[in-house]
Design a protein around this motif. Structure first.
Motif, PDB file in Angstrom:
ATOM      1  N   ASP A 103     -28.748  47.837  34.903  1.00  0.00           N
ATOM      2  CA  ASP A 103     -27.791  48.208  33.869  1.00  0.00           C
ATOM      3  C   ASP A 103     -27.053  49.493  34.214  1.00  0.00           C
ATOM      4  OD1 ASP A 103     -28.325  46.007  32.317  1.00  0.00           O
ATOM      5  OD2 ASP A 103     -29.890  47.006  31.172  1.00  0.00           O
ATOM      6  N   ALA A 104     -27.298  50.046  35.395  1.00  0.00           N
ATOM      7  CA  ALA A 104     -26.615  51.262  35.834  1.00  0.00           C
ATOM      8  C   ALA A 104     -26.245  51.107  37.300  1.00  0.00           C
ATOM      9  CB  ALA A 104     -27.503  52.488  35.642  1.00  0.00           C
ATOM     10  N   VAL A 105     -24.974  51.318  37.604  1.00  0.00           N
ATOM     11  CA  VAL A 105     -24.471  51.162  38.958  1.00  0.00           C
ATOM     12  C   VAL A 105     -23.562  52.339  39.268  1.00  0.00           C
ATOM     13  CG1 VAL A 105     -23.098  49.713  40.512  1.00  0.00           C
ATOM     14  CG2 VAL A 105     -24.527  48.642  38.765  1.00  0.00           C
ATOM     15  N   ALA A 106     -23.701  52.901  40.458  1.00  0.00           N
ATOM     16  CA  ALA A 106     -22.833  53.993  40.877  1.00  0.00           C
ATOM     17  C   ALA A 106     -21.779  53.455  41.840  1.00  0.00           C
ATOM     18  CB  ALA A 106     -23.647  55.093  41.544  1.00  0.00           C
ATOM     19  N   GLY A 107     -20.578  53.998  41.746  1.00  0.00           N
ATOM     20  CA  GLY A 107     -19.510  53.588  42.641  1.00  0.00           C
ATOM     21  C   GLY A 107     -18.313  54.491  42.481  1.00  0.00           C
ATOM     22  N   GLY A 108     -17.354  54.316  43.350  1.00  0.00           N
ATOM     23  CA  GLY A 108     -16.161  55.146  43.309  1.00  0.00           C
ATOM     24  C   GLY A 108     -14.911  54.324  43.073  1.00  0.00           C
ATOM     25  N   VAL A 109     -13.962  54.924  42.353  1.00  0.00           N
ATOM     26  CA  VAL A 109     -12.665  54.290  42.104  1.00  0.00           C
ATOM     27  C   VAL A 109     -11.591  55.343  42.334  1.00  0.00           C
ATOM     28  CG1 VAL A 109     -11.178  53.188  40.388  1.00  0.00           C
ATOM     29  CG2 VAL A 109     -13.628  52.667  40.421  1.00  0.00           C
ATOM     30  N   LEU A 115     -20.859  56.798  37.397  1.00  0.00           N
ATOM     31  CA  LEU A 115     -22.071  56.059  37.064  1.00  0.00           C
ATOM     32  C   LEU A 115     -21.669  55.130  35.935  1.00  0.00           C
ATOM     33  CD1 LEU A 115     -25.172  55.540  37.142  1.00  0.00           C
ATOM     34  CD2 LEU A 115     -25.349  57.288  35.337  1.00  0.00           C
ATOM     35  N   MET A 116     -21.848  53.822  36.123  1.00  0.00           N
ATOM     36  CA  MET A 116     -21.506  52.832  35.105  1.00  0.00           C
ATOM     37  C   MET A 116     -22.803  52.368  34.453  1.00  0.00           C
ATOM     38  SD  MET A 116     -19.640  49.119  35.542  1.00  0.00           S
ATOM     39  CE  MET A 116     -21.039  48.296  36.293  1.00  0.00           C
ATOM     40  N   GLU A 117     -22.868  52.490  33.116  1.00  0.00           N
ATOM     41  CA  GLU A 117     -24.055  52.083  32.375  1.00  0.00           C
ATOM     42  C   GLU A 117     -23.671  51.088  31.287  1.00  0.00           C
ATOM     43  OE1 GLU A 117     -26.900  55.673  31.725  1.00  0.00           O
ATOM     44  OE2 GLU A 117     -24.834  56.407  31.548  1.00  0.00           O
ATOM     45  N   LYS A 118     -24.301  49.932  31.306  1.00  0.00           N
ATOM     46  CA  LYS A 118     -24.094  48.952  30.242  1.00  0.00           C
ATOM     47  C   LYS A 118     -24.921  49.399  29.043  1.00  0.00           C
ATOM     48  CE  LYS A 118     -24.247  44.108  29.038  1.00  0.00           C
ATOM     49  NZ  LYS A 118     -24.597  42.753  29.470  1.00  0.00           N
ATOM     50  N   GLN A 119     -24.301  49.396  27.868  1.00  0.00           N
ATOM     51  CA  GLN A 119     -24.964  49.812  26.634  1.00  0.00           C
ATOM     52  C   GLN A 119     -25.542  48.583  25.915  1.00  0.00           C
ATOM     53  OE1 GLN A 119     -24.926  53.424  26.056  1.00  0.00           O
ATOM     54  NE2 GLN A 119     -24.400  52.940  28.170  1.00  0.00           N
ATOM     55  N   ASP A 120     -26.465  48.812  25.007  1.00  0.00           N
ATOM     56  CA  ASP A 120     -27.119  47.719  24.288  1.00  0.00           C
ATOM     57  C   ASP A 120     -26.140  46.837  23.512  1.00  0.00           C
ATOM     58  OD1 ASP A 120     -29.590  48.511  25.232  1.00  0.00           O
ATOM     59  OD2 ASP A 120     -30.093  49.656  23.435  1.00  0.00           O
ATOM     60  N   ASP A 121     -25.021  47.408  23.057  1.00  0.00           N
ATOM     61  CA  ASP A 121     -24.045  46.639  22.279  1.00  0.00           C
ATOM     62  C   ASP A 121     -23.027  45.896  23.144  1.00  0.00           C
ATOM     63  OD1 ASP A 121     -22.408  48.677  23.175  1.00  0.00           O
ATOM     64  OD2 ASP A 121     -21.809  49.351  21.177  1.00  0.00           O
ATOM     65  N   GLU A 136     -17.301  61.646  30.415  1.00  0.00           N
ATOM     66  CA  GLU A 136     -17.831  60.359  29.972  1.00  0.00           C
ATOM     67  C   GLU A 136     -16.701  59.535  29.375  1.00  0.00           C
ATOM     68  OE1 GLU A 136     -21.495  60.250  27.342  1.00  0.00           O
ATOM     69  OE2 GLU A 136     -19.880  59.723  25.933  1.00  0.00           O
ATOM     70  N   VAL A 137     -16.627  58.278  29.773  1.00  0.00           N
ATOM     71  CA  VAL A 137     -15.632  57.355  29.237  1.00  0.00           C
ATOM     72  C   VAL A 137     -16.376  56.145  28.688  1.00  0.00           C
ATOM     73  CG1 VAL A 137     -13.642  55.890  29.759  1.00  0.00           C
ATOM     74  CG2 VAL A 137     -13.887  58.120  30.886  1.00  0.00           C
ATOM     75  N   SER A 138     -16.199  55.900  27.397  1.00  0.00           N
ATOM     76  CA  SER A 138     -16.814  54.734  26.757  1.00  0.00           C
ATOM     77  C   SER A 138     -15.746  53.669  26.578  1.00  0.00           C
ATOM     78  CB  SER A 138     -17.385  55.120  25.391  1.00  0.00           C
ATOM     79  OG  SER A 138     -18.405  56.079  25.564  1.00  0.00           O
ATOM     80  N   LEU A 139     -16.114  52.453  26.911  1.00  0.00           N
ATOM     81  CA  LEU A 139     -15.194  51.324  26.841  1.00  0.00           C
ATOM     82  C   LEU A 139     -15.806  50.247  25.965  1.00  0.00           C
ATOM     83  CD1 LEU A 139     -12.599  49.965  27.890  1.00  0.00           C
ATOM     84  CD2 LEU A 139     -13.908  49.212  29.868  1.00  0.00           C
ATOM     85  N   ALA A 140     -15.135  49.938  24.865  1.00  0.00           N
ATOM     86  CA  ALA A 140     -15.625  48.920  23.924  1.00  0.00           C
ATOM     87  C   ALA A 140     -15.735  47.569  24.620  1.00  0.00           C
ATOM     88  CB  ALA A 140     -14.681  48.828  22.724  1.00  0.00           C
ATOM     89  N   ARG A 141     -16.701  46.796  24.200  1.00  0.00           N
ATOM     90  CA  ARG A 141     -16.928  45.519  24.885  1.00  0.00           C
ATOM     91  C   ARG A 141     -15.752  44.566  24.765  1.00  0.00           C
ATOM     92  NH1 ARG A 141     -21.473  42.601  21.121  1.00  0.00           N
ATOM     93  NH2 ARG A 141     -20.270  42.971  19.244  1.00  0.00           N
ATOM     94  N   GLN A 142     -14.889  44.735  23.784  1.00  0.00           N
ATOM     95  CA  GLN A 142     -13.712  43.868  23.667  1.00  0.00           C
ATOM     96  C   GLN A 142     -12.726  44.096  24.804  1.00  0.00           C
ATOM     97  OE1 GLN A 142     -13.067  45.789  20.015  1.00  0.00           O
ATOM     98  NE2 GLN A 142     -10.980  46.417  20.488  1.00  0.00           N
ATOM     99  N   ARG A 143     -12.852  45.218  25.498  1.00  0.00           N
ATOM    100  CA  ARG A 143     -11.936  45.515  26.606  1.00  0.00           C
ATOM    101  C   ARG A 143     -12.672  45.730  27.930  1.00  0.00           C
ATOM    102  NH1 ARG A 143      -6.461  46.478  24.802  1.00  0.00           N
ATOM    103  NH2 ARG A 143      -6.036  46.713  26.998  1.00  0.00           N
ATOM    104  N   VAL A 144     -13.891  45.218  28.046  1.00  0.00           N
ATOM    105  CA  VAL A 144     -14.678  45.401  29.264  1.00  0.00           C
ATOM    106  C   VAL A 144     -13.915  44.921  30.497  1.00  0.00           C
ATOM    107  CG1 VAL A 144     -16.739  44.569  30.469  1.00  0.00           C
ATOM    108  CG2 VAL A 144     -16.929  45.466  28.164  1.00  0.00           C
ATOM    109  N   GLN A 145     -13.144  43.864  30.345  1.00  0.00           N
ATOM    110  CA  GLN A 145     -12.398  43.338  31.492  1.00  0.00           C
ATOM    111  C   GLN A 145     -11.361  44.335  32.002  1.00  0.00           C
ATOM    112  OE1 GLN A 145     -11.955  42.386  28.354  1.00  0.00           O
ATOM    113  NE2 GLN A 145      -9.779  42.154  27.962  1.00  0.00           N
ATOM    114  N   ASP A 146     -11.014  45.353  31.210  1.00  0.00           N
ATOM    115  CA  ASP A 146     -10.040  46.371  31.612  1.00  0.00           C
ATOM    116  C   ASP A 146     -10.685  47.567  32.314  1.00  0.00           C
ATOM    117  OD1 ASP A 146      -8.042  44.854  30.406  1.00  0.00           O
ATOM    118  OD2 ASP A 146      -8.207  45.943  28.506  1.00  0.00           O
TER     119      ASP A 146
END
Length: 168
Positions: A103-109, A115-121, A136-146
């Motif tokens: 649920d946690a992956v590190a990478g560069g863009v 560090l990318m972490e998937k949240q329980d929701d 920290e940048v939080s991205l709502a699951r409705q826009r995960v594809q973005d």
């Protein structure tokens, strides 16, 4: 001094990881906790606030409450940025560094490590690594594809305002 050990992941790999998360709706208000960093970090965060783009992933800037130079938002609560947060525990967890935590992956863009972490929701939280302040940048699951577009759009501002190094 601690650092985030990471695997190198190209934008295509990160995009694939984000796309695999799926997409569904999320609700919520645009109210966030304002970080309380030290003076040096707060100055870096104010510089970041001035450099942030008006649009991210096609969404207009719509800052959350309470208003602060340490927070920003786009599309209401869809994309929320907080600057000056504390180091995520997963950045110092050896199991994460070795890839045991899926649920946690590190990478560069585009020159910024995350560090990318998937949240329980089903939402995602991205935190900068190897920078003098944690963003920290939080991205709502409705826009995960973005997710890739969000990080690509934010990279120039982060590179300009937050120098490379290790945050305390």
């Amino acid at each position: 001094m601690t650092s985030c050990r990471r695997r190198s992941a190209g934008p295509a790999v990160l995009a694939l990881l984000i796309a695999a998360a799926g997409c569904s709706s999320a609700g919520g208000g645009a109210t966030v906790a304002v970080p309380r960093p030290d003076t040096t970090t707060a100055k870096l965060c104010r510089n970041l606030d001035e450099a942030l783009p008006r649009k991210v992933a096609g969404l207009g800037r719509d800052d959350p409450e309470p208003r602060s130079a340490l927070t920003a938002g786009w599309g209401g609560s869809v994309i929320i940025l907080r600057c000056g947060v504390t180091r995520p525990p997963r950045m110092t967890d050896p199991a994460v560094a070795e890839g045991a935590d899926r649920d946690a992956v590190a990478g560069g863009v585009n020159g910024v490590d995350w560090l990318m972490e998937k949240q329980d929701d089903g939402s995602y939280r991205f935190t900068t690594a190897n920078r003098r302040a944690y963003v920290e940048v939080s991205l709502a699951r409705q826009r995960v594809q973005d997710g890739s577009a969000v990080l690509v759009d934010l990279a120039p501002a982060v590179k300009k305002a937050i120098p490379t190094g290790i945050a305390d």
